[in-house]
Design an enzyme around this catalytic site. Structure first.
Site, PDB file in Angstrom:
ATOM      1  N   LYS A 232       0.844  -1.196   0.000  1.00  0.00           N
ATOM      2  CA  LYS A 232       0.000   0.000   0.000  1.00  0.00           C
ATOM      3  C   LYS A 232       0.878   1.245   0.000  1.00  0.00           C
ATOM      4  O   LYS A 232       1.914   1.293   0.685  1.00  0.00           O
ATOM      5  CB  LYS A 232      -0.901  -0.040   1.241  1.00  0.00           C
ATOM      6  CG  LYS A 232      -1.943   1.064   1.330  1.00  0.00           C
ATOM      7  CD  LYS A 232      -2.817   0.828   2.553  1.00  0.00           C
ATOM      8  CE  LYS A 232      -3.840   1.912   2.786  1.00  0.00           C
ATOM      9  NZ  LYS A 232      -4.684   1.638   3.978  1.00  0.00           N
TER      10      LYS A 232
ATOM     11  N   SER B  21     -10.071   0.060   7.208  1.00  0.00           N
ATOM     12  CA  SER B  21      -9.479   0.194   5.876  1.00  0.00           C
ATOM     13  C   SER B  21      -8.947  -1.102   5.283  1.00  0.00           C
ATOM     14  O   SER B  21      -8.614  -1.146   4.096  1.00  0.00           O
ATOM     15  CB  SER B  21      -8.349   1.232   5.898  1.00  0.00           C
ATOM     16  OG  SER B  21      -8.879   2.521   6.039  1.00  0.00           O
TER      17      SER B  21
ATOM     18  N   SER C 183      -9.289   2.582   2.967  1.00  0.00           N
ATOM     19  CA  SER C 183      -8.293   3.172   2.097  1.00  0.00           C
ATOM     20  C   SER C 183      -7.406   2.144   1.387  1.00  0.00           C
ATOM     21  O   SER C 183      -6.583   2.502   0.553  1.00  0.00           O
ATOM     22  CB  SER C 183      -7.406   4.123   2.907  1.00  0.00           C
ATOM     23  OG  SER C 183      -6.726   3.424   3.942  1.00  0.00           O
TER      24      SER C 183
END
Length: 489
Positions: free
Chosen positions: A87, A186, A162
């Site tokens: 990420k 997330s 996210s």
């Protein structure tokens, strides 16, 4: 007529995409495949799928190939030669650290962390970084820096956020497992929307991923992964957990045996604001209840965690804004005249603007609110082994409706709705997981959320193995892969 070399290569790549990370690692350990072959196959899948899905913030395939050529698989590596993605909130040497922002897009990372060192020791090979909302703030992944990441099950829908890029990459088969992080849902929200197994470890379970421990929101954030299989997630946690824990994660074979007792599972249907869920989320919950009862567990209706939803929400957004405000000041001091606040998204700037109007006592008040929420939540869970609820209250939502340029108050309200079940585990520091047990009539995945008391990660994994064995979800991905394979053909 014989297939061309390209067709054979695509067939081999697609065959590998059907394997989880543990199975791919076994090919390397037994000499049936090399790390470079795994990496090349993943690169080919990415090049075919990425134009349709937009899950990647950056890539460095030549660096990945170099690492694969130099790889020396060891017997203690859980993932020797397995390709993965990180990420874009996690700094990793040799790759940019963009944080989903136009200001940092393409900027090299200053270094790694204990966490990325652990991933390297596990044998994983990083191909690039996945898209994320700017600084992980929003529950959708459609940034001004990279555009919208599309859900592999329906390209018109969001992956959530996210960790939306990570979820899209794994669900589509680009890589078998990918790093993700979670400060309020997330990992778990995108896992629900994309049909993945999404686990959030207990607070302080893993080695440091680069966040200063004194940062007010650091205690809410857990780094882990999204995966198609429970065993990949368990192996990832075993590779990244702290070695000084009183109880490290048991061996996967031990976890696979399932819970060693009849579990007392409390189930609730309304979020912390008292709001219900969609028909699809309700049907998913009923499926999970029936499955848990069939497995011999006691499922008891309960009211769920009794927390002051308004107070904890205000605390969350105030703390987030305060941290961002400090970050803005640090960046401005470091960049001087090159600092351009307009390169941040409107939603990010508005959170900072509001934080700068807060009184000095706001940070202490916010921390006090999170402490009260943790105590109240722990009182609720003390009567159960596990709490069960929906992960999110609905299936994946349309892109273009919740992006960073929308009205900030509406985005905050939507975030409250989206994280109304998942945020309690973050405040309390519990381990929690979204398990893909249901697909809607429209073919969209809907996760179910299971949480346990802090430190009971092994209990949740043992239950997850039991659920996966009773209702395996991997065949769903074979059908998805078939649809995606037709994109370029």
């Amino acid at each position: 007529m014989r297939a061309s070399n390209l067709e054979l290569s695509q067939q081999a790549s697609d065959a590998l995409s059907a394997l989880d990370a543990t199975a791919q690692a076994r090919l390397v350990s037994t000499g049936q495949a090399s790390p470079l072959e795994l990496v090349d196959a993943a690169i080919q899948r990415i090049e075919r799928l990425e134009p349709h899905i937009n899950a990647l913030a950056s890539t460095d395939f030549e660096l990945a190939r170099e690492c694969a050529r130099d790889a020396s698989p060891q017997s203690d590596m859980p993932f020797p030669g397995v390709p993965t993605l990180l990420k874009d909130l996690l700094a990793y040497p040799g790759h940019p650290a963009g944080f989903g922002s136009r200001l940092f897009k393409g900027r090299p990372a200053p270094g790694g962390s204990d966490y990325t060192d652990a991933l390297d020791r596990a044998g994983l090979i990083v191909l690039g970084k996945t898209t994320t909302s700017e600084f992980g703030l929003l529950g959708t992944t459609e940034t001004l820096a990279h555009g919208a990441t599309r859900n592999p099950w329906n390209f018109a829908l969001s992956t959530g956020g996210s960790s939306g890029g990570a979820a899209a990459a794994v669900a589509s088969g680009m890589v078998p497992v990918a790093h993700a992080s979670d400060g309020g849902g997330s990992i778990r929200g995108p896992s629900s929307f994309c049909g993945l197994f999404g686990f959030k470890p207990s607070r302080d379970r893993t080695v440091n991923a680069g966040l200063p421990p004194t940062m007010p929101t650091a205690r809410l954030i857990s780094d882990h992964c999204v995966s198609r299989s429970v065993r990949d997630s368990a192996a990832w946690l075993a590779a990244t957990e702290r070695r000084d824990l009183a109880r490290v994660l048991p061996a996967i074979d031990d976890l696979r045996r399932g819970p060693q007792k009849r579990l007392r599972i409390g189930v609730y249907r309304h979020d912390v604001f008292g709001r219900g869920v969609s028909e699809a989320a309700e049907d998913a919950l009923k499926t999970a209840i029936s499955l848990c009862e069939a497995l011999g567990h006691d499922v008891i209706a309960c009211d769920g965690p009794d927390v002051d939803a308004t107070e904890t929400s205000r605390a969350f957004f105030n703390l987030t804004g305060i941290v961002l405000s400090g970050l803005f000041d640090q960046i401005a001091a470091a960049m001087g005249g090159a600092f351009d606040e307009t390169l941040f998204e409107p939603y990010t700037v508005e959170l900072v603007r509001r934080a700068r109007r807060l009184p000095e006592a706001a940070i202490a008040e916010a921390i006090g609110a999170t402490t009260r929420a943790e105590a109240s939540a722990n009182q609720t869970i003390s009567g159960y082994d596990v709490l069960l609820s929906p992960t999110v209250p609905f299936t994946a939502f349309p892109l273009g409706t919740k992006g960073p340029s929308e009205d900030p108050d509406q985005l905050i309200a939507f975030t409250e709705r989206l994280a109304g079940f998942t945020n309690v585990a973050s405040f309390a520091g519990w381990p929690a997981m979204s398990v893909p047990l249901f697909w809607s009539p429209e073919g969209l995945p809907v996760g179910c959320h299971f949480a346990a008391a802090t430190g009971e990660d092994a209990l949740l994994f043992s239950l997850a193995f039991q659920l996966e064995g009773a209702a395996p979800w991997q065949p769903r991905f074979a059908a998805l892969a078939g649809r995606l394979a037709c994109l370029n053909g």
